[in-house]
Design an enzyme around this catalytic site. Structure first.
Site, PDB file in Angstrom:
ATOM      1  N   ASP A 108       0.540  -1.213   0.301  1.00  0.00           N
ATOM      2  CA  ASP A 108      -0.309  -0.229   0.164  1.00  0.00           C
ATOM      3  C   ASP A 108       0.844   1.499  -0.381  1.00  0.00           C
ATOM      4  O   ASP A 108       1.782   1.064  -1.080  1.00  0.00           O
ATOM      5  CB  ASP A 108      -0.907   0.092   1.451  1.00  0.00           C
ATOM      6  CG  ASP A 108      -1.845   1.108   1.535  1.00  0.00           C
ATOM      7  OD1 ASP A 108      -2.891   1.283   0.316  1.00  0.00           O
ATOM      8  OD2 ASP A 108      -1.750   2.061   1.815  1.00  0.00           O
ATOM      9  N   HIS A 305      -7.027  -6.240  -1.214  1.00  0.00           N
ATOM     10  CA  HIS A 305      -6.138  -4.885  -1.296  1.00  0.00           C
ATOM     11  C   HIS A 305      -5.103  -5.916   0.297  1.00  0.00           C
ATOM     12  O   HIS A 305      -4.147  -5.732  -0.484  1.00  0.00           O
ATOM     13  CB  HIS A 305      -7.166  -3.956  -1.003  1.00  0.00           C
ATOM     14  CG  HIS A 305      -5.863  -2.855  -0.668  1.00  0.00           C
ATOM     15  ND1 HIS A 305      -4.466  -2.652  -1.178  1.00  0.00           N
ATOM     16  CD2 HIS A 305      -4.913  -2.277   0.409  1.00  0.00           C
ATOM     17  CE1 HIS A 305      -4.246  -1.602  -0.753  1.00  0.00           C
ATOM     18  NE2 HIS A 305      -4.173  -1.552   0.407  1.00  0.00           N
TER      19      HIS A 305
END
Length: 328
Positions: A108, A305
């Site tokens: 991320d 994610h």
């Protein structure tokens, strides 16, 4: 609330000096140093499944709390969270651990910080691994202008995070509930259906949370949620959110690196259901130019994610195989 999970006795917690003041890290193993960088809203703990595996594979794995998180320093000035500052934190950690160089792996925001660490300090970072967020060289219009044009009449979450105090007012009254919903919104087993309102955006007068799922993803048990919630209940959210508030400063600071490739040996791992990966498909396609040292690239089918937490059984061997292939 259940008790936080006790760390393995093989994990070593320490703080080391850095331009931020101090950086907290958790390390395990001996061998070539691998620095692990988390994203938003996470901590060193997001690498809990990787630390023992990397150690067993013959590496010294060190997962940090990025500046503004956990036990690391939290400067009050928003501008203290610009990219160049975070890169120098990482270089300081490597040197404080008695090493001259390291492999850096990020997820991320950590992926973006890792890529820029390799770009700005190639003397320290000899290889780079990117999880979920592809490398995109500096360029184009100011990021704030790009994000303001997204979503039609709705507001993109990155734009929403820009004003100090605004996102904090939504999150901090119920940190645990907001985190649970945010993690669920971008996990493969709980994310909204494709035809449902997109949780990356909020409608006029609405909050992001209104679009979060009510279920919890399989990787997020009580102990895991307790840990994350406990960290942010203690620190508040501003340090974490300030990373978003420096994107235009980064665009200015990195003008000398406009369009620059990252040339060290690299790895990319993304999830097929992760918007951070799929929205940037063109960036992945450009890797022959932007990541000319790419060793391997993987898209995990049906993964969301939070890739190293959702699918550690697939991520871990990919990481260890890539690390083993690198020259020391």
């Amino acid at each position: 609330m259940s008790q936080q999970p006790a760390p393995s006795p093989e994990l070593t917690h320490r703080t080391v000096p850095s331009p931020a003041g101090r950086i907290h890290l958790v390390e395990q193993g001996t061998g070539p140093l691998v620095l692990l960088l988390h994203g938003f809203p996470e901590s060193w703990y997001s690498w809990r499944h990787q630390l023992p595996v990397l150690a067993a594979a013959g590496f010294r794995a060190a997962a940090i709390d990025v500046r503004g998180y956990g036990r690391s320093s939290r400067p009050g000035d928003v501008a203290a969270y610009r990219m160049r500052e975070l890169v120098e934190d990482n270089a300081a950690v490597v040197h404080a651990l008695g090493e001259r160089s390291a492999v850096v792996i990020g997820h991320d925001w950590g992926a973006t910080i890792a890529a820029n660490s390799a770009l700005i300090r190639p003397d320290v970072f000899r290889a780079v691994g990117l999880l979920s967020v592809p490398y995109t060289p500096r360029g184009g219009p100011r990021p704030s202008e790009v994000f303001a044009g997204m979503g039609g009449g709705e507001e993109f979450y990155v734009s929403r995070f820009q004003e100090p105090g605004r996102a904090e007012a939504e999150i901090e009254p119920d940190v645990r509930g907001w985190l649970a919903g945010f993690y669920a919104a971008f996990s493969a087993d709980t994310m909204p259906a494709p035809d449902a309102p997109d949780p990356h955006f909020a409608g006029p007068g609405a909050t992001l949370r209104e679009r979060f799922p009510g279920r919890r993803p399989g990787w997020l048990g009580e102990a895991e949620l307790d840990f994350y919630a406990g960290e942010f209940e203690r620190t508040g959210m501003s340090g974490a959110l300030n990373r978003y508030r420096n994107m235009d400063r980064d665009w200015e600071d990195l003008a000398d690196f406009d369009g620059a490739p990252v040339t060290q040996p690299s790895l990319f791992l993304g999830g097929s259901l992760d918007a951070s990966t799929t929205w940037l498909a063109d960036a992945v396609a450009a890797y022959p130019t932007t990541l000319p040292g790419l060793v391997s690239s993987h898209i995990l089918d049906g993964c969301g994610h939070w890739i190293q937490q959702e699918r550690p059984e697939e991520v871990n061997p990919i990481l260890t195989d890539w690390l083993a292939s690198l020259p020391v």
